[in-house]
Enzyme design. Structure first.
Site, mmCIF file in Angstrom:
data_model
loop_
_atom_site.group_PDB
_atom_site.id
_atom_site.type_symbol
_atom_site.label_atom_id
_atom_site.label_comp_id
_atom_site.label_asym_id
_atom_site.label_seq_id
_atom_site.Cartn_x
_atom_site.Cartn_y
_atom_site.Cartn_z
ATOM 1 N N GLU A 80 0.850 -1.203 0.000
ATOM 2 C CA GLU A 80 0.000 0.000 0.000
ATOM 3 C C GLU A 80 0.873 1.235 0.000
ATOM 4 O O GLU A 80 1.776 1.365 0.822
ATOM 5 C CB GLU A 80 -0.901 0.049 1.245
ATOM 6 C CG GLU A 80 -2.040 -0.927 1.254
ATOM 7 C CD GLU A 80 -2.981 -0.672 2.436
ATOM 8 O OE1 GLU A 80 -3.101 0.493 2.871
ATOM 9 O OE2 GLU A 80 -3.578 -1.630 2.926
ATOM 10 N N ASN A 81 0.598 2.153 -0.912
ATOM 11 C CA ASN A 81 1.255 3.464 -0.912
ATOM 12 C C ASN A 81 0.442 4.394 -1.794
ATOM 13 O O ASN A 81 0.213 4.101 -2.961
ATOM 14 C CB ASN A 81 2.691 3.355 -1.432
ATOM 15 C CG ASN A 81 3.366 4.705 -1.600
ATOM 16 O OD1 ASN A 81 3.722 5.091 -2.711
ATOM 17 N ND2 ASN A 81 3.531 5.437 -0.517
#
Length: 305
Positions: free
Chosen positions: A205-206
């Site tokens: 996740e980013n």
């Protein structure tokens, strides 16, 4: 912590300064059991991998020349990432976590620490139960030492004796907690390399959200965020960090915890008010397409128009 300490998220329990630690303790032991189950039953035939995905910010000392600030920044990362990663990669909770929670518990008149302990058998069972480390990362904080009185209500947030600060010059296009600080990601990845023996890493996740819809879906700030953070991952690769993959968060606007549909992380805008929920590409879609087509930052002259 939000589910079992503050009650902000499901199941909404407010169990003081022990609920989050107990929940995490069960998560870690359960994760290990699943890894061992796969390892003994299915790995030989399927040749798959089992890992864990942990979300953590980066803590930077306000004064890098101050040992006190450096220690506070170390506690920040150990109370976030190390809380779960240290047992899995090194066999036990971080020493600083055990020391601080144990000391606070004693000052509060408790006979035992609010941080549970693993038996010798459990430590052996848990250590090494991750074929890869998934990392969710969004932002960074400056960290400063702050002593919280021990007689306050017990809390995970006061156990580590620190306060978090932000630089007002950091871009903050979305929610008030998410500042764009790309350089923190490289430092986090290098910390993982050093602390846990350079494990295989997948960035799971980013990304960055917006709370107000941008006109004409022109999310230039998301483009700059992705550019900055992916560039820092490339620098970490050059540092020798074992990053194998990257996943932007997220493909679509979606339901975000207790924020519901109000916080939009998607590359695609979703019209939630219309029955068929039509999807519209934001400007970041076209930018991200070029990156993943080239598997890196493309030379503009080589990109097909």
């Amino acid at each position: 912590e939000k589910g079992y300490e503050t009650g902000e998220h499901a199941p909404g329990l407010k169990l003081g300064g022990c609920g989050a630690y107990k929940a995490a303790h069960h998560i870690i032991k359960t994760h290990a059991k699943v890894w061992h189950s796969y390892n003994t039953t299915w790995r030989r035939e399927q040749r798959g991998m089992v890992g864990i995905s942990l979300t953590s910010g980066w803590g930077e000392p306000v004064d890098p020349h101050s040992q006190t600030d450096r220690d506070a920044a170390e506690r920040y990362i150990q109370f976030h990432l190390g809380w779960f990663a240290n047992p899995i990669y090194r066999g036990d909770y971080p020493e600083v976590m055990k020391n601080y929670v144990g000391k606070k518990s004693a000052q509060q008149g408790l006979g035992t620490s609010r941080l549970p302990s693993f038996s010798v058998q459990e430590k052996t069972y848990i250590k090494g139960t991750s074929d890869f480390l998934g990392i969710g990362h969004f932002t960074t904080r400056y960290v400063l030492q702050k002593n919280f009185p021990p007689l306050q209500v017990a809390s995970y947030h006061t156990d580590h004796d620190l306060v978090e600060l932000v630089d007002p010059n950091w871009p903050a296009p979305g929610p008030k907690w998410l500042y764009s600080v790309p350089w923190g990601f490289r430092r986090l990845l290098n910390f993982i390399k050093t602390q846990y023996g350079n494990p295989l890493i997948y960035v799971t996740e980013n990304g960055v959200s917006e709370t107000v819809q941008s006109p004409q879906l022109c999310d230039e700030w998301r483009i700059q965020y992705l550019k900055g953070y992916i560039n820092e991952i490339l620098k970490a690769l050059n540092d020798g960090v074992n990053v194998k993959g990257y996943t932007a968060w997220s493909l679509l606007d979606q339901f975000e915890w207790n924020k519901g549909f109000s916080e939009r992380f998607g590359l695609y805008h979703i019209d939630f008010k219309t029955k068929d929920k039509p999807r519209y590409p934001k400007a970041s879609v076209h930018y991200y397409k070029k990156i993943i087509s080239a598997n890196g930052f493309p030379n503009p002259r080589e990109v097909m128009s």
